[in-house]
Design a protein around this motif. Structure first.
Motif, PDB file in Angstrom:
ATOM      1  N   ALA A  63       0.865  -1.177   0.000  1.00  0.00           N
ATOM      2  CA  ALA A  63       0.000   0.000   0.000  1.00  0.00           C
ATOM      3  C   ALA A  63       0.902   1.228   0.000  1.00  0.00           C
ATOM      4  O   ALA A  63       1.662   1.445   0.935  1.00  0.00           O
ATOM      5  N   THR A  64       0.825   2.033  -1.043  1.00  0.00           N
ATOM      6  CA  THR A  64       1.801   3.088  -1.269  1.00  0.00           C
ATOM      7  C   THR A  64       1.141   4.448  -1.509  1.00  0.00           C
ATOM      8  O   THR A  64      -0.086   4.568  -1.602  1.00  0.00           O
ATOM      9  N   HIS A  65       1.997   5.443  -1.656  1.00  0.00           N
ATOM     10  CA  HIS A  65       1.575   6.804  -1.974  1.00  0.00           C
ATOM     11  C   HIS A  65       0.825   6.853  -3.299  1.00  0.00           C
ATOM     12  O   HIS A  65       0.003   7.754  -3.523  1.00  0.00           O
ATOM     13  N   ASP A  66       1.068   5.900  -4.189  1.00  0.00           N
ATOM     14  CA  ASP A  66       0.462   5.899  -5.521  1.00  0.00           C
ATOM     15  C   ASP A  66      -0.555   4.794  -5.721  1.00  0.00           C
ATOM     16  O   ASP A  66      -0.958   4.515  -6.844  1.00  0.00           O
ATOM     17  N   GLY A  67      -0.974   4.135  -4.643  1.00  0.00           N
ATOM     18  CA  GLY A  67      -1.969   3.090  -4.745  1.00  0.00           C
ATOM     19  C   GLY A  67      -1.428   1.740  -4.314  1.00  0.00           C
ATOM     20  O   GLY A  67      -0.373   1.637  -3.682  1.00  0.00           O
ATOM     21  N   LEU A  68      -2.152   0.686  -4.667  1.00  0.00           N
ATOM     22  CA  LEU A  68      -1.789  -0.672  -4.280  1.00  0.00           C
ATOM     23  C   LEU A  68      -0.987  -1.345  -5.397  1.00  0.00           C
ATOM     24  O   LEU A  68      -1.336  -1.242  -6.578  1.00  0.00           O
ATOM     25  N   PHE A  69       0.091  -2.029  -4.998  1.00  0.00           N
ATOM     26  CA  PHE A  69       0.928  -2.776  -5.938  1.00  0.00           C
ATOM     27  C   PHE A  69       1.087  -4.208  -5.442  1.00  0.00           C
ATOM     28  O   PHE A  69       1.243  -4.448  -4.240  1.00  0.00           O
ATOM     29  N   GLY A  70       1.058  -5.155  -6.378  1.00  0.00           N
ATOM     30  CA  GLY A  70       1.299  -6.555  -6.053  1.00  0.00           C
ATOM     31  C   GLY A  70       2.646  -6.988  -6.579  1.00  0.00           C
ATOM     32  O   GLY A  70       3.081  -6.552  -7.646  1.00  0.00           O
ATOM     33  N   LEU A  71       3.332  -7.855  -5.812  1.00  0.00           N
ATOM     34  CA  LEU A  71       4.645  -8.365  -6.216  1.00  0.00           C
ATOM     35  C   LEU A  71       4.593  -9.857  -6.507  1.00  0.00           C
ATOM     36  O   LEU A  71       5.569 -10.561  -6.329  1.00  0.00           O
ATOM     37  N   GLY A  72       3.443 -10.346  -6.966  1.00  0.00           N
ATOM     38  CA  GLY A  72       3.302 -11.775  -7.207  1.00  0.00           C
ATOM     39  C   GLY A  72       4.259 -12.309  -8.249  1.00  0.00           C
ATOM     40  O   GLY A  72       4.747 -13.433  -8.150  1.00  0.00           O
ATOM     41  N   SER A  73       4.558 -11.516  -9.263  1.00  0.00           N
ATOM     42  CA  SER A  73       5.463 -11.955 -10.320  1.00  0.00           C
ATOM     43  C   SER A  73       6.902 -11.562 -10.047  1.00  0.00           C
ATOM     44  O   SER A  73       7.790 -11.846 -10.844  1.00  0.00           O
ATOM     45  N   PRO A  81      -7.208   1.847  -8.604  1.00  0.00           N
ATOM     46  CA  PRO A  81      -7.048   3.284  -8.847  1.00  0.00           C
ATOM     47  C   PRO A  81      -5.891   3.888  -8.062  1.00  0.00           C
ATOM     48  O   PRO A  81      -5.347   3.284  -7.136  1.00  0.00           O
ATOM     49  N   ALA A  82      -5.537   5.110  -8.433  1.00  0.00           N
ATOM     50  CA  ALA A  82      -4.470   5.846  -7.760  1.00  0.00           C
ATOM     51  C   ALA A  82      -5.024   6.488  -6.491  1.00  0.00           C
ATOM     52  O   ALA A  82      -5.800   7.449  -6.559  1.00  0.00           O
ATOM     53  N   ILE A  83      -4.650   5.932  -5.349  1.00  0.00           N
ATOM     54  CA  ILE A  83      -5.046   6.462  -4.048  1.00  0.00           C
ATOM     55  C   ILE A  83      -3.814   6.448  -3.153  1.00  0.00           C
ATOM     56  O   ILE A  83      -3.132   5.430  -3.047  1.00  0.00           O
ATOM     57  N   ASP A  84      -3.514   7.565  -2.533  1.00  0.00           N
ATOM     58  CA  ASP A  84      -2.446   7.610  -1.545  1.00  0.00           C
ATOM     59  C   ASP A  84      -2.959   6.898  -0.298  1.00  0.00           C
ATOM     60  O   ASP A  84      -3.695   7.479   0.501  1.00  0.00           O
ATOM     61  N   LEU A  85      -2.604   5.634  -0.143  1.00  0.00           N
ATOM     62  CA  LEU A  85      -3.155   4.786   0.913  1.00  0.00           C
ATOM     63  C   LEU A  85      -2.408   5.027   2.221  1.00  0.00           C
ATOM     64  O   LEU A  85      -1.551   4.247   2.623  1.00  0.00           O
ATOM     65  N   MET A  86      -2.768   6.103   2.904  1.00  0.00           N
ATOM     66  CA  MET A  86      -2.105   6.461   4.149  1.00  0.00           C
ATOM     67  C   MET A  86      -2.346   5.428   5.232  1.00  0.00           C
ATOM     68  O   MET A  86      -1.446   5.037   5.974  1.00  0.00           O
ATOM     69  N   GLY A  87      -3.589   4.993   5.376  1.00  0.00           N
ATOM     70  CA  GLY A  87      -3.932   3.927   6.314  1.00  0.00           C
ATOM     71  C   GLY A  87      -4.318   2.685   5.539  1.00  0.00           C
ATOM     72  O   GLY A  87      -4.981   2.781   4.495  1.00  0.00           O
ATOM     73  N   TYR A  97      -9.171  -2.712   4.139  1.00  0.00           N
ATOM     74  CA  TYR A  97      -9.704  -1.408   4.504  1.00  0.00           C
ATOM     75  C   TYR A  97      -8.577  -0.398   4.366  1.00  0.00           C
ATOM     76  O   TYR A  97      -7.405  -0.717   4.596  1.00  0.00           O
ATOM     77  N   ALA A  98      -8.927   0.839   4.003  1.00  0.00           N
ATOM     78  CA  ALA A  98      -7.887   1.838   3.769  1.00  0.00           C
ATOM     79  C   ALA A  98      -8.455   3.236   3.940  1.00  0.00           C
ATOM     80  O   ALA A  98      -9.668   3.436   4.083  1.00  0.00           O
ATOM     81  N   SER A  99      -7.545   4.205   3.918  1.00  0.00           N
ATOM     82  CA  SER A  99      -7.900   5.607   3.961  1.00  0.00           C
ATOM     83  C   SER A  99      -6.801   6.375   3.247  1.00  0.00           C
ATOM     84  O   SER A  99      -5.754   5.813   2.919  1.00  0.00           O
ATOM     85  N   GLY A 100      -7.029   7.664   3.009  1.00  0.00           N
ATOM     86  CA  GLY A 100      -5.986   8.453   2.365  1.00  0.00           C
ATOM     87  C   GLY A 100      -6.534   9.482   1.416  1.00  0.00           C
ATOM     88  O   GLY A 100      -7.607  10.047   1.622  1.00  0.00           O
ATOM     89  N   HIS A 101      -5.769   9.685   0.329  1.00  0.00           N
ATOM     90  CA  HIS A 101      -6.059  10.776  -0.603  1.00  0.00           C
ATOM     91  C   HIS A 101      -6.201  10.216  -2.025  1.00  0.00           C
ATOM     92  O   HIS A 101      -5.202   9.846  -2.648  1.00  0.00           O
TER      93      HIS A 101
END
Length: 286
Positions: A63-73, A81-87, A97-101
């Motif tokens: 969960a990052t400043h630019d949204g969610l990323f997966g490292l499965g590969s 979508p692009a969401i700054d996932l602060m929580g 569950y998340a929060s942010g900008h």
């Protein structure tokens, strides 16, 4: 919003660690004696705020400043979508569950309040406190959600919130959907709740931890500001030292796929992983 001076320096270190991790997870063009080379591709994300691990596939979610990323590969893949996932708080595989900008084109309010995804982060539903709260710390318990947006709050129905006077500002919150214990890290030590965040006990003797993660309802991993790893087998009542990281932690996840807890930590050296309860770590990436 989070004032404790003890953690202020470590917060800066957490951001620096995240930035360093980005460089490791993305390709870079080395310097060449032949002359300037093309610039490296733009970094796909920055500022890691949280982690989760799919217990079935072992995929690491960031969960990052630019949204969610997966490292499965093994390489970062943008999800949703692009969401700054602060929580950010996992509630099970593909359930977060998340929060942010959020970015303007998402149609979500700013700040986001409480968000939920039930499809692995592909889409997010706005539940409550949209345009009001930016939770920098979130935890899921069996009885509901607890969050900190400058004030400690709990909800049992995901819509109506109750303010809780814990007498402290948490740096990090953790819990598990299979129990009602919540752990809150502070500069004074660990505050602990056994009723989903309604009431709290003050810190007793024990390690001062930067962040924690539940592997099961009773097994919890803690990371100190200096990278020392602590393990609790009684839901955070007591702790024992197990090992240490090689770098400053910025996010943490844990699971117990077999008898020993597995731990994933974002540090400047990459995703450090332990399969022996934190005694040793390797940087195998996932």
């Amino acid at each position: 919003m989070i004032r404790p001076s003890f953690f202020a320096a470590h917060t800066r270190g957490r951001v620096a660690a995240a930035a360093a991790l980005v460089l490791l997870l993305t390709s870079c063009t080395p310097a060449s004696p032949q002359g300037p080379q093309p610039a490296a591709p733009a970094q796909p994300f920055a500022h890691i705020h949280g982690m989760a691990v799919d217990s079935d596939t072992g995929e690491v979610m960031l969960a990052t400043h630019d949204g969610l990323f997966g490292l499965g590969s093994g390489t970062p893949e943008k999800i949703g979508p692009a969401i700054d996932l602060m929580g950010f708080a996992p509630a099970g595989n593909d359930h977060y569950y998340a929060s942010g900008h959020p970015a303007p084109d998402t149609g979500l309010p700013e700040p986001a309040g409480l968000l939920r995804s039930q499809d692995g982060g592909e889409t997010w539903q706005q539940l409550s406190l949209g345009g009001v709260s930016d939770f920098h710390a979130l935890a899921v318990t069996r009885s509901g959600i607890i969050g900190f947006d400058g004030t400690l709050k709990t909800t049992t129905d995901l819509e109506n919130w109750t303010t809780r006077d814990g007498g402290f500002d948490p740096y990090h919150l953790s819990g598990t959907p299979t129990g009602d214990v919540v752990l809150a890290t502070t500069e004074a030590g660990m505050h602990r709740s056994t009723d989903g965040g309604k009431t709290w006990t003050a810190p007793s003797e024990g390690p001062v931890l930067l962040m924690t993660a539940f592997a099961t309802a009773s097994t919890v991993i803690g990371i100190a500001p200096n990278g020392a790893v602590q393990l609790s087998s009684d839901a955070g009542r007591t702790w024992r030292a197990t090992g240490a990281l090689t770098g400053q932690p910025s996010a943490l996840a844990a699971a117990v796929p077999d008898e020993r807890p597995q731990i994933w930590v974002a540090t400047p050296t990459g995703i450090e992983r332990s399969t022996d309860g934190g005694q040793t770590f390797s940087t195998d990436g996932k």
